[in-house]
Scaffold this motif. Structure first.
Motif, mmCIF file in Angstrom:
data_model
loop_
_atom_site.group_PDB
_atom_site.id
_atom_site.type_symbol
_atom_site.label_atom_id
_atom_site.label_comp_id
_atom_site.label_asym_id
_atom_site.label_seq_id
_atom_site.Cartn_x
_atom_site.Cartn_y
_atom_site.Cartn_z
ATOM 1 N N GLN A 51 -29.438 1.543 -34.655
ATOM 2 C CA GLN A 51 -30.334 2.539 -33.714
ATOM 3 C C GLN A 51 -30.656 1.529 -32.322
ATOM 4 N N GLN A 52 -30.979 0.331 -32.652
ATOM 5 C CA GLN A 52 -31.366 -0.744 -31.849
ATOM 6 C C GLN A 52 -29.941 -0.734 -30.898
ATOM 7 N N ALA A 53 -28.921 -0.942 -31.450
ATOM 8 C CA ALA A 53 -27.488 -1.221 -30.679
ATOM 9 C C ALA A 53 -27.231 0.102 -29.854
ATOM 10 N N GLN A 54 -27.504 1.182 -30.315
ATOM 11 C CA GLN A 54 -27.363 2.357 -29.486
ATOM 12 C C GLN A 54 -28.135 2.448 -28.288
ATOM 13 N N GLN A 55 -29.336 2.227 -28.581
ATOM 14 C CA GLN A 55 -30.392 2.201 -27.651
ATOM 15 C C GLN A 55 -30.202 1.178 -26.375
ATOM 16 N N ALA A 56 -29.696 0.084 -26.825
ATOM 17 C CA ALA A 56 -29.259 -0.879 -25.571
ATOM 18 C C ALA A 56 -27.922 -0.245 -25.002
ATOM 19 N N VAL A 57 -27.003 0.304 -25.656
ATOM 20 C CA VAL A 57 -25.856 0.784 -24.856
ATOM 21 C C VAL A 57 -26.171 1.985 -23.875
ATOM 22 N N GLU A 58 -27.240 2.809 -24.491
ATOM 23 C CA GLU A 58 -27.662 4.063 -23.461
ATOM 24 C C GLU A 58 -28.446 3.291 -22.522
ATOM 25 N N ALA A 59 -29.216 2.310 -22.538
ATOM 26 C CA ALA A 59 -29.989 2.018 -21.497
ATOM 27 C C ALA A 59 -29.030 1.328 -20.419
ATOM 28 N N ALA A 60 -28.115 0.497 -20.679
ATOM 29 C CA ALA A 60 -27.219 0.081 -19.973
ATOM 30 C C ALA A 60 -26.412 1.358 -19.093
ATOM 31 N N GLU A 117 -26.180 9.729 -13.883
ATOM 32 C CA GLU A 117 -25.610 11.331 -13.975
ATOM 33 C C GLU A 117 -25.471 11.457 -15.249
ATOM 34 N N VAL A 118 -25.233 10.443 -16.273
ATOM 35 C CA VAL A 118 -25.337 10.889 -17.455
ATOM 36 C C VAL A 118 -26.488 11.172 -18.119
ATOM 37 N N THR A 119 -26.566 12.590 -18.340
ATOM 38 C CA THR A 119 -27.766 13.272 -19.093
ATOM 39 C C THR A 119 -28.117 12.838 -20.452
ATOM 40 N N SER A 120 -27.094 12.684 -21.243
ATOM 41 C CA SER A 120 -27.156 12.652 -22.646
ATOM 42 C C SER A 120 -26.123 12.040 -23.137
#
Length: 217
Positions: free
Chosen positions: A170-179, A186-189
């Motif tokens: 989950q932390q890895a995914q959050q880091a990627v999504e923040a970048a 423009e990426v909404t989700s």
């Protein structure tokens, strides 16, 4: 420009300070970037305009609204001050083989400013790639698909060599999504697929004892 509107830039982050996450998914964009030959805004006139707006709010005797407006000005000044400081730092330091332009486009803070004003020269796909490159060493991920109409980005998680714990993933995914949020607002989700999704592992049969002469023949 008075002290009230010029004090904030002095508090901007130094050039070598750690970058803060600034981009937000779905951040507003200017409809069109200003033409290169358009008259640049005058700093003094802009400062007077800000002062006039703040003074009008103060005359309404609404201290909460006035304080909120001044805080908004400080936040924006800090943001743009930090961006300018970052630009000057990158231009003045070694920028590698790609030169200063490449270094600026790799930077999250500078990129967020360029995208905010529709000034970034790269398309969405290229900026998504830059976002993933910026975190690839710690959190590898690959693009599975991107729907430009809906803004939905599907990513496939890679093997980072971690423990595989849900909290770590989950932390890895959050880091990627923040970048991604910084480089491509423009990426909404973001939707995630497991590594190797859609492929079935080969069936490996193991015998407990070596084959006899009868079975070997």
């Amino acid at each position: 420009m008075s002290a009230r509107t010029t004090a904030a830039p002095a508090a901007a982050a130094p050039a070598d300070a750690p970058q803060a996450a600034t981009g937000q998914a779905g951040a507003p964009h200017a409809p069109h970037a200003a033409a290169p030959d358009a008259a640049a805004p005058n700093a003094e006139a802009t400062g007077r305009r800000v002062e006039e707006v703040l003074d009008r709010l103060a005359q309404r005797d609404d201290r909460e609204a006035g304080a909120a407006a001044e805080e908004l000005v400080r936040v924006l000044m800090d943001f743009y001050g930090a961006g300018l400081a970052r630009i000057m730092h990158l231009l003045g330091s070694g920028t590698g083989d790609g030169g200063p332009r490449s270094a600026l486009l790799r930077d999250e803070l500078v990129t967020s400013l360029l995208v905010l004003h529709d000034l970034h020269p790269e398309d969405t796909a290229a900026r998504i790639g830059r976002a993933l490159d910026s975190v690839r060493r710690q959190h590898p991920a690959e693009v599975a698909a991107f729907d430009a109409d809906s803004g939905v980005l599907r990513l496939r998680s890679g093997d980072s060599g971690g423990c595989g714990c849900p909290s770590t993933n989950q932390q890895a995914q959050q880091a990627v999504e923040a970048a991604v949020s910084c480089f491509a607002p423009e990426v909404t989700s973001v939707q995630w697929e497991a590594a190797g999704a859609g492929t079935e592992p080969a069936l490996l049969q193991i015998s407990r004892r070596p084959p006899t002469a009868a079975t070997a023949s």
